[in-house]
Design an enzyme around this catalytic site. Structure first.
Site, mmCIF file in Angstrom:
data_model
loop_
_atom_site.group_PDB
_atom_site.id
_atom_site.type_symbol
_atom_site.label_atom_id
_atom_site.label_comp_id
_atom_site.label_asym_id
_atom_site.label_seq_id
_atom_site.Cartn_x
_atom_site.Cartn_y
_atom_site.Cartn_z
ATOM 1 N N GLU A 191 -67.092 -94.107 62.391
ATOM 2 C CA GLU A 191 -68.452 -93.636 62.140
ATOM 3 C C GLU A 191 -69.467 -94.581 62.777
ATOM 4 O O GLU A 191 -69.143 -95.698 63.162
ATOM 5 C CB GLU A 191 -68.727 -93.588 60.628
ATOM 6 C CG GLU A 191 -67.680 -92.792 59.851
ATOM 7 C CD GLU A 191 -68.135 -92.410 58.451
ATOM 8 O OE1 GLU A 191 -69.344 -92.525 58.150
ATOM 9 O OE2 GLU A 191 -67.256 -91.999 57.668
ATOM 10 N N THR A 247 -65.699 -100.770 53.094
ATOM 11 C CA THR A 247 -66.278 -100.125 54.273
ATOM 12 C C THR A 247 -66.603 -101.252 55.247
ATOM 13 O O THR A 247 -67.306 -102.193 54.876
ATOM 14 C CB THR A 247 -67.585 -99.381 53.908
ATOM 15 O OG1 THR A 247 -67.320 -98.456 52.850
ATOM 16 C CG2 THR A 247 -68.144 -98.639 55.113
ATOM 17 N N GLU A 351 -56.948 -86.121 60.491
ATOM 18 C CA GLU A 351 -57.048 -85.061 61.502
ATOM 19 C C GLU A 351 -56.064 -85.276 62.649
ATOM 20 O O GLU A 351 -55.451 -84.325 63.130
ATOM 21 C CB GLU A 351 -58.465 -85.012 62.065
ATOM 22 C CG GLU A 351 -59.531 -84.661 61.053
ATOM 23 C CD GLU A 351 -60.900 -85.078 61.551
ATOM 24 O OE1 GLU A 351 -61.535 -84.294 62.267
ATOM 25 O OE2 GLU A 351 -61.323 -86.208 61.245
HETATM 26 CA CA CA Z 1 -66.888 -91.029 55.704
#
Ligand code: CA
Length: 404
Positions: A191, A247, A351
């Site tokens: 991200e 994160t 994915e």
């Molecule tokens: Ca996320």
């Protein structure tokens, strides 16, 4: 001569100048600016030049500098370029340029609130197909608002920090009872994160057009995700412990000003979003031409293209504040997993391996559905720079440690 000689194609050239926080064996953490493979210890140079901003640059986080606002960010950037290009400054600057390998990098800013969006249509479609094979891939709200959730600011860590495999409850539809133990479906999400500098007042909204007044810059971000914990806990309130254990963000924050040549139009939005997500001027709705790479144990396994994202970060910011929620200096909001149309453009193992059913093969002959203990993941990204070359966002690196 100037204080530093940079190769013309350096991804950390004078058209980039990302900010971070560093320390040395002798000196406590303070703000540094990356120039090639060096870190400029900016505070003493600014003090010698009589700049008031030197106080903010001497702090152990970027927050005081972030709070100074757009005019000060721009002025400091101009000062840095002058400082590093004019021969007369070489003597002043040289003692304050430290080799990157002689410093320790720290979390660059104190994270206030953390929000994670879900702005990639291809990612949301893939996840919908995996988890709701019999339903519509996209939820009915997806094209009307940038979907997001509030994450855990206190567990945002800097690149290089090890990630301990989380433990928790998991239950597949086939299990009669939940089991407890280390996650067996530990994943990554590639991200981009946006760092807020200028706050906003409670009960006010930040318009799409005001993005540049509030957002200082960009980090690369890995939203580590425990898919088995997530799948069991997320109905009906959304992600919780499957996400909040860690994160990772890059040690360098790339200023928005360095990304002006990377701004591109968004993909077309149908249906047309509501007024508050449109802005007055079409240039407010932009994407970024950022090319991301995911490396697993030294091997590139995917190249997610950020330019395919459906929602603009300016729309994410407008949506995040449309109910009157205020912004604080140090707020971080992330794009959500970046996935393109092709298999090798997917930004998560969920994915890439279709929920573990199509494992990827690594060069050492092993396969991966999800992450194993000892695996190292590195995210990298490049973008067109204003000087005509390409800049590189700071990398995000993390190694999985066994559960405790
Ligand atoms: Ca996320």
């Amino acid at each position: 001569m100037t204080a530093i000689d940079l190769p013309a194609d350096s991804p950390y050239g004078l058209d980039h100048l990302p900010y971070g926080v560093f320390s040395t064996a002798e000196e406590a953490p303070r703000v540094g600016v990356r120039v090639g493979d060096h870190v400029l210890d900016a505070a003493p140079v600014a003090a010698a030049d009589g700049l008031a901003i030197s106080g903010a640059l001497a702090q152990p986080t970027l927050n005081a500098f972030l709070a100074a606002g757009r005019a000060q960010w721009d002025a400091t950037r101009e000062w840095l370029v002058d400082l590093l290009t004019q021969d007369a400054n070489a003597e002043l600057v040289a003692p304050h340029l430290l080799p990157l390998d002689a410093v320790t990098l720290h979390l660059p800013f104190e994270v206030a609130d953390y929000v994670d969006f879900y702005a990639s249509e291809h990612h949301a479609t893939n996840v919908g197909r995996i988890f709701r094979p019999d339903g519509e891939a996209l939820t009915p709200n997806w094209k009307h608002l940038p979907i997001g959730y509030h994450g855990r600011a206190g567990t945002v860590v800097v690149s290089g920090t090890d990630v301990v495999r989380p433990t928790g409850q998991r239950k597949t539809p086939a299990d009669t009872h939940p089991a407890f133990g280390p996650s067996i479906r530990l994943d990554i999400e590639a991200e981009v994160g946006f760092v807020v500098g200028t706050p906003s007042a409670l009960a006010s909204r930040v318009d799409v057009d005001d993005f540049d007044e509030h957002v200082f810059g960009v980090v690369l971000l890995n939203d580590w995700s425990a898919r088995d914990i997530q799948a069991w806990e997320y109905v009906p309130l959304g992600p919780f412990l499957g996400k909040s254990f860690a994160t990772s963000v890059s040690a360098w924050v790339t200023p928005m000003a360095a990304l002006s040549a990377a701004r591109i139009p968004l993909p077309e939005q149908h249906p047309e979003p509501l007024d508050y997500l449109r802005g007055n001027d079409s240039s407010a709705l932009f994407g970024f031409d950022l090319a991301i790479e995911i490396e697993l144990n030294g091997q590139v396994v995917a190249r997610p293209p950020y330019r395919t994202l459906y929602w603009s970060p300016a729309q994410m910011l407008a949506h995040l504040t449309v109910n009157g929620a205020s912004l604080r200096t140090g707020d971080l909001f992330a794009s959500g997993t970046v996935s393109g149309t092709e298999r090798d453009e997917r930004g998560s193992l969920l994915e890439l391996t279709w929920n573990g059913s199509e494992p990827i093969e690594l060069a050492d002959g092993t396969t991966r559905g999800f992450l194993e203990d000892g695996d190292t993941v590195v995210l990298r990204a490049t973008a067109p720079a204003t000087g005509g070359g390409r800049l590189a966002l700071g990398e995000v690196r993390g190694t999985i440690q066994p559960a405790r």
